[in-house]
Design a protein around this motif. Sequence first.
Motif, PDB file in Angstrom:
ATOM      1  N   ALA A 141      50.144  95.965  88.799  1.00  0.00           N
ATOM      2  CA  ALA A 141      49.523  95.086  89.785  1.00  0.00           C
ATOM      3  C   ALA A 141      48.783  93.939  89.102  1.00  0.00           C
ATOM      4  O   ALA A 141      48.726  92.847  89.626  1.00  0.00           O
ATOM      5  N   TYR A 142      48.224  94.188  87.916  1.00  0.00           N
ATOM      6  CA  TYR A 142      47.436  93.183  87.219  1.00  0.00           C
ATOM      7  C   TYR A 142      47.782  93.138  85.740  1.00  0.00           C
ATOM      8  O   TYR A 142      48.177  94.137  85.151  1.00  0.00           O
ATOM      9  N   ILE A 143      47.587  91.965  85.163  1.00  0.00           N
ATOM     10  CA  ILE A 143      47.702  91.787  83.720  1.00  0.00           C
ATOM     11  C   ILE A 143      46.376  91.200  83.262  1.00  0.00           C
ATOM     12  O   ILE A 143      45.927  90.174  83.788  1.00  0.00           O
ATOM     13  N   ILE A 144      45.731  91.853  82.313  1.00  0.00           N
ATOM     14  CA  ILE A 144      44.479  91.349  81.767  1.00  0.00           C
ATOM     15  C   ILE A 144      44.779  90.891  80.346  1.00  0.00           C
ATOM     16  O   ILE A 144      45.359  91.638  79.562  1.00  0.00           O
ATOM     17  N   GLU A 145      44.389  89.653  80.030  1.00  0.00           N
ATOM     18  CA  GLU A 145      44.553  89.184  78.664  1.00  0.00           C
ATOM     19  C   GLU A 145      43.269  88.512  78.209  1.00  0.00           C
ATOM     20  O   GLU A 145      42.592  87.844  78.979  1.00  0.00           O
ATOM     21  N   ILE A 146      42.926  88.764  76.953  1.00  0.00           N
ATOM     22  CA  ILE A 146      41.716  88.195  76.367  1.00  0.00           C
ATOM     23  C   ILE A 146      42.129  87.476  75.084  1.00  0.00           C
ATOM     24  O   ILE A 146      42.666  88.100  74.169  1.00  0.00           O
ATOM     25  N   GLU A 147      41.902  86.179  75.052  1.00  0.00           N
ATOM     26  CA  GLU A 147      42.174  85.390  73.850  1.00  0.00           C
ATOM     27  C   GLU A 147      40.869  85.299  73.061  1.00  0.00           C
ATOM     28  O   GLU A 147      39.839  84.891  73.599  1.00  0.00           O
ATOM     29  N   ILE A 148      40.920  85.695  71.789  1.00  0.00           N
ATOM     30  CA  ILE A 148      39.719  85.807  70.965  1.00  0.00           C
ATOM     31  C   ILE A 148      39.889  84.975  69.703  1.00  0.00           C
ATOM     32  O   ILE A 148      40.924  85.047  69.043  1.00  0.00           O
ATOM     33  N   THR A 149      38.865  84.201  69.374  1.00  0.00           N
ATOM     34  CA  THR A 149      38.817  83.473  68.109  1.00  0.00           C
ATOM     35  C   THR A 149      37.550  83.907  67.382  1.00  0.00           C
ATOM     36  O   THR A 149      36.474  83.954  67.977  1.00  0.00           O
ATOM     37  N   VAL A 150      37.686  84.248  66.105  1.00  0.00           N
ATOM     38  CA  VAL A 150      36.550  84.657  65.286  1.00  0.00           C
ATOM     39  C   VAL A 150      36.401  83.648  64.155  1.00  0.00           C
ATOM     40  O   VAL A 150      37.383  83.307  63.495  1.00  0.00           O
ATOM     41  N   ASP A 151      35.185  83.170  63.954  1.00  0.00           N
ATOM     42  CA  ASP A 151      34.915  82.251  62.857  1.00  0.00           C
ATOM     43  C   ASP A 151      33.496  82.481  62.367  1.00  0.00           C
ATOM     44  O   ASP A 151      32.712  83.162  63.021  1.00  0.00           O
ATOM     45  N   ARG A 152      33.184  81.904  61.232  1.00  0.00           N
ATOM     46  CA  ARG A 152      31.812  81.981  60.727  1.00  0.00           C
ATOM     47  C   ARG A 152      30.931  81.007  61.506  1.00  0.00           C
ATOM     48  O   ARG A 152      31.373  79.930  61.879  1.00  0.00           O
TER      49      ARG A 152
END
Length: 160
Positions: A141-152
């Motif tokens: 029924a649903y699609i959950i997506e999380i775009e993550i960027t890690v930096d200093r």
Amino acid sequence: MRRTGFLVLALMLLFPMLSTAQEGRSGEDLLRQVLYLDFHARLLSGSGELLWEMENKAYTISGRTVDIRLEGGNVLAISHLTPYLQGEDKVLLVAQGEVWYNRNRPRDVKYYSGMTSIPIALGESAIFFPLGLNEKTEKTAYIIEIEITVDRYTQLQKNR
């Protein structure tokens, strides 16, 4: 007796400062340990229609978890993101997702959980799907997506 107690107390208060000075750590060195997490979360229908989105940022250090809570309609998703520095420019991002889904019936709550490790370079984006990807054989029924960027944190300040 009182002088000895005062001396011990003064040394206890100064010891953290002395150990930092001996290690040669400056404020810049300590700031380089701070990580900046930028994330963009989306809730999509099974057909790919955008239902809800959120953007946020968080600051942490290597090994310290950041929690993201997403609520929309009858879905609650919590992602626990823990970045681990791997050298100067690499991060191992450990992502754990927990999702509760209610089909509008009080006793029909579905729970899903998963964990994955994502090796990324600092400044690079990674996409995490707490429910997994929508496969052709299974209709979700649903699609959950999380775009993550890690930096200093220091890199973020240089880019401004």
